[in-house]
Design an enzyme around this catalytic site. Sequence first.
Site, PDB file in Angstrom:
ATOM      1  N   GLU A 287      20.964   2.590   7.577  1.00 61.13           N
ATOM      2  CA  GLU A 287      21.243   2.586   9.017  1.00 61.13           C
ATOM      3  C   GLU A 287      20.467   3.719   9.675  1.00 61.13           C
ATOM      4  OE1 GLU A 287      25.335   2.166  10.126  1.00 61.13           O
ATOM      5  OE2 GLU A 287      25.085   3.214  12.013  1.00 61.13           O
TER       6      GLU A 287
ATOM      7  N   SER B  76      34.497   1.806  10.481  1.00 66.98           N
ATOM      8  CA  SER B  76      35.275   2.708  11.347  1.00 66.98           C
ATOM      9  C   SER B  76      36.696   2.199  11.572  1.00 66.98           C
ATOM     10  CB  SER B  76      34.603   2.840  12.714  1.00 66.98           C
ATOM     11  OG  SER B  76      33.280   3.233  12.572  1.00 66.98           O
TER      12      SER B  76
ATOM     13  N   GLN C 216      29.907  -4.961   9.832  1.00 62.89           N
ATOM     14  CA  GLN C 216      30.205  -3.804   8.983  1.00 62.89           C
ATOM     15  C   GLN C 216      31.559  -3.236   9.388  1.00 62.89           C
ATOM     16  OE1 GLN C 216      26.659  -1.275   8.627  1.00 62.89           O
ATOM     17  NE2 GLN C 216      27.980   0.448   9.048  1.00 62.89           N
ATOM     18  N   GLY C 217      32.552  -3.355   8.509  1.00 61.96           N
ATOM     19  CA  GLY C 217      33.907  -2.895   8.830  1.00 61.96           C
ATOM     20  C   GLY C 217      34.166  -1.533   8.210  1.00 61.96           C
TER      21      GLY C 217
HETATM   22  C1  LIG Z   1      27.601   0.773  20.029  1.00 62.05           C
HETATM   23  C2  LIG Z   1      28.433   1.097  18.797  1.00 62.05           C
HETATM   24  C3  LIG Z   1      28.441   0.230  17.733  1.00 62.05           C
HETATM   25  C4  LIG Z   1      29.211   0.506  16.599  1.00 62.05           C
HETATM   26  N1  LIG Z   1      29.232  -0.415  15.577  1.00 62.05           N
HETATM   27  C5  LIG Z   1      30.017  -0.177  14.507  1.00 62.05           C
HETATM   28  C6  LIG Z   1      30.126  -1.163  13.458  1.00 62.05           C
HETATM   29  O1  LIG Z   1      29.509  -2.228  13.518  1.00 62.05           O
HETATM   30  N2  LIG Z   1      30.940  -0.909  12.413  1.00 62.05           N
HETATM   31  C7  LIG Z   1      31.642   0.257  12.315  1.00 62.05           C
HETATM   32  O2  LIG Z   1      32.342   0.430  11.318  1.00 62.05           O
HETATM   33  N3  LIG Z   1      31.588   1.203  13.290  1.00 62.05           N
HETATM   34  C8  LIG Z   1      30.795   1.013  14.382  1.00 62.05           C
HETATM   35  N4  LIG Z   1      30.748   1.954  15.395  1.00 62.05           N
HETATM   36  C9  LIG Z   1      31.598   3.126  15.302  1.00 62.05           C
HETATM   37  C10 LIG Z   1      30.850   4.422  15.070  1.00 62.05           C
HETATM   38  O3  LIG Z   1      30.370   4.502  13.759  1.00 62.05           O
HETATM   39  C11 LIG Z   1      31.842   5.547  15.386  1.00 62.05           C
HETATM   40  O4  LIG Z   1      32.158   5.447  16.769  1.00 62.05           O
HETATM   41  C12 LIG Z   1      31.271   6.894  15.077  1.00 62.05           C
HETATM   42  O5  LIG Z   1      31.158   7.072  13.701  1.00 62.05           O
HETATM   43  C13 LIG Z   1      32.150   8.023  15.674  1.00 62.05           C
HETATM   44  O6  LIG Z   1      33.469   7.893  15.269  1.00 62.05           O
HETATM   45  P1  LIG Z   1      34.678   7.904  16.321  1.00 62.05           P
HETATM   46  O7  LIG Z   1      34.354   6.954  17.424  1.00 62.05           O
HETATM   47  O8  LIG Z   1      35.928   7.712  15.568  1.00 62.05           O
HETATM   48  O9  LIG Z   1      34.656   9.351  16.969  1.00 62.05           O
HETATM   49  P2  LIG Z   1      35.213  10.669  16.286  1.00 62.05           P
HETATM   50  O10 LIG Z   1      34.633  10.827  14.934  1.00 62.05           O
HETATM   51  O11 LIG Z   1      36.688  10.709  16.428  1.00 62.05           O
HETATM   52  O12 LIG Z   1      34.580  11.766  17.226  1.00 62.05           O
HETATM   53  C14 LIG Z   1      35.139  12.122  18.507  1.00 62.05           C
HETATM   54  C15 LIG Z   1      34.333  13.303  19.041  1.00 62.05           C
HETATM   55  O13 LIG Z   1      34.479  14.428  18.159  1.00 62.05           O
HETATM   56  C16 LIG Z   1      33.204  14.891  17.716  1.00 62.05           C
HETATM   57  N5  LIG Z   1      33.266  15.328  16.320  1.00 62.05           N
HETATM   58  C17 LIG Z   1      33.756  14.632  15.265  1.00 62.05           C
HETATM   59  N6  LIG Z   1      33.635  15.367  14.125  1.00 62.05           N
HETATM   60  C18 LIG Z   1      33.039  16.517  14.480  1.00 62.05           C
HETATM   61  C19 LIG Z   1      32.637  17.682  13.753  1.00 62.05           C
HETATM   62  N7  LIG Z   1      32.809  17.780  12.427  1.00 62.05           N
HETATM   63  N8  LIG Z   1      32.044  18.680  14.433  1.00 62.05           N
HETATM   64  C20 LIG Z   1      31.838  18.598  15.792  1.00 62.05           C
HETATM   65  N9  LIG Z   1      32.227  17.525  16.534  1.00 62.05           N
HETATM   66  C21 LIG Z   1      32.809  16.504  15.887  1.00 62.05           C
HETATM   67  C22 LIG Z   1      32.305  13.668  17.843  1.00 62.05           C
HETATM   68  O14 LIG Z   1      30.933  14.029  17.966  1.00 62.05           O
HETATM   69  C23 LIG Z   1      32.830  13.005  19.100  1.00 62.05           C
HETATM   70  O15 LIG Z   1      32.300  13.626  20.240  1.00 62.05           O
HETATM   71  C24 LIG Z   1      29.981   1.700  16.531  1.00 62.05           C
HETATM   72  C25 LIG Z   1      29.963   2.588  17.609  1.00 62.05           C
HETATM   73  C26 LIG Z   1      29.216   2.301  18.747  1.00 62.05           C
HETATM   74  C27 LIG Z   1      29.233   3.273  19.892  1.00 62.05           C
END
Ligand SMILES: Cc1cc2nc3c(=O)[nH]c(=O)nc-3n(C[C@H](O)[C@H](O)[C@H](O)COP(=O)(O)OP(=O)(O)OC[C@H]3O[C@@H](n4cnc5c(N)ncnc54)[C@H](O)[C@@H]3O)c2cc1C
Length: 385
Positions: free
Chosen positions: A247, A132, A129-130
């Site tokens: 999901e 993020s 799933q692409g």
């Molecule tokens: C094990 C694992 C597997 C994954 N697999 C996939 C995958 O297959 N495909 C894919 O596309 N993605 C995948 N992801 C990505 C995942 O969906 C993202 O990491 C997640 O959506 C968070 O986005 P980010 O890492 O950019 O963090 P950010 O969104 O940048 O968040 C950073 C911090 O800010 C906080 N924050 C953000 N917005 C708010 C708000 N509005 N209010 C308060 N706090 C906030 C968050 O809680 C976090 O602590 C995976 C992640 C993990 C850990």
Amino acid sequence: MNFEYPPEAERFRAEFRSWLAANLDPEVVGATLSDWERPEVLERMRAWNRSLADAGYAALAWPQEYGGRGAGIMEQVVLAEEMHRAGAPGTLNPIGISNIAPAIMEHGTEEQKRRFLPAMLRGDEIWCQGFSEPDAGSDLASLQARAVLDGDDFVVNGQKVWNTLGNLADWCELLVRTDPDVPKHKGISCLLVDMRLPGVEVRPLVTITGEREFNEIFFTDVRVPRTALLGPMNAGWRVAMTTLTYERGGVASLHLGVRKKIGELLDLARETEVDGRRASEDPVLRQSLARLYLEGEYLKLLSDRAVSAAIHGREAGPETSLAKLVWSECESHVAEVAGQLLGPAANTGRWGRERVYVRALSIAGGTTQVNKNILAQRILGLPRS
Ligand SMILES: Cc1cc2nc3c(=O)[nH]c(=O)nc-3n(C[C@H](O)[C@H](O)[C@H](O)COP(=O)(O)OP(=O)(O)OC[C@H]3O[C@@H](n4cnc5c(N)ncnc54)[C@H](O)[C@@H]3O)c2cc1C
């Protein structure tokens, strides 16, 4: 609330349990996603996946026309329980079967359904799933990967990140921006992309556990045929929401894994000596273990509630966010108590991995903070943040 399972669910349990006893390959028990990189493990997993699919157990909830059984929620719960009991891994498409396939079934053309679903079911093709990107995670609609129509092709440029299974995947459900001049949710499309196309580069990311579970994917002038579009042009947000709903819907069986670990910790506490007596006699540890046990049971009740809602035709609501939150916190408390119980021995081996891996669980599938925002708005009625 009646906690007993209906007789037909118990009949299904007996049938599936005896099938598992006869068919589960002991070599695949306990294999993690990162083990699949080893060709011999991948080959055994493929054979296991095919036998699950041939017996109709690979995607119980899928409609029969696509190779599932159109099974109800109780059978799905029983299947998950029995798989956990036996330590059986699921299919090679944990993301494909539960998240991507529902989007293809709902938004795909007949051609796309016929082309992709059977091969996904049998594990002949692996999906990732692409969604993020480096600057689009919680705020997914900010994604910047671009696709521009050029004749019969889209030309795709951009980067994805945290992509589970991208290193093994044959296909990717990819979200791209196809119209940069409209509000952000309205200019996104979803493409089903062949990962072998020229210009697709996958770079595995090594995590704190030393494993390569997820990846960065770079797209440089990748020509993707127009027929790869899933759903209408610029309606990708709706497709993504179908995917993400499923999901988040998977949380109903999350308690299985964590309660198993809590049971293991309780057994360990009875066997392990701390300061000259069994750990289970230490008053501070007993408190921690009791609290952990209750947390696990609470999670089970949340799950039962979600199952009951599904049986009665109610849509999954904010309780999904609550279950995700409680589950990820419970997993991290399991890791903490393992540290308390085992001391330095919890820094290596299985518990050592567990203790660093749990960090990921507060992020994947919706972060703790984002889930708390949902609960604040939808359960507590607080204003939007
Ligand atoms: C094990 C694992 C597997 C994954 N697999 C996939 C995958 O297959 N495909 C894919 O596309 N993605 C995948 N992801 C990505 C995942 O969906 C993202 O990491 C997640 O959506 C968070 O986005 P980010 O890492 O950019 O963090 P950010 O969104 O940048 O968040 C950073 C911090 O800010 C906080 N924050 C953000 N917005 C708010 C708000 N509005 N209010 C308060 N706090 C906030 C968050 O809680 C976090 O602590 C995976 C992640 C993990 C850990």
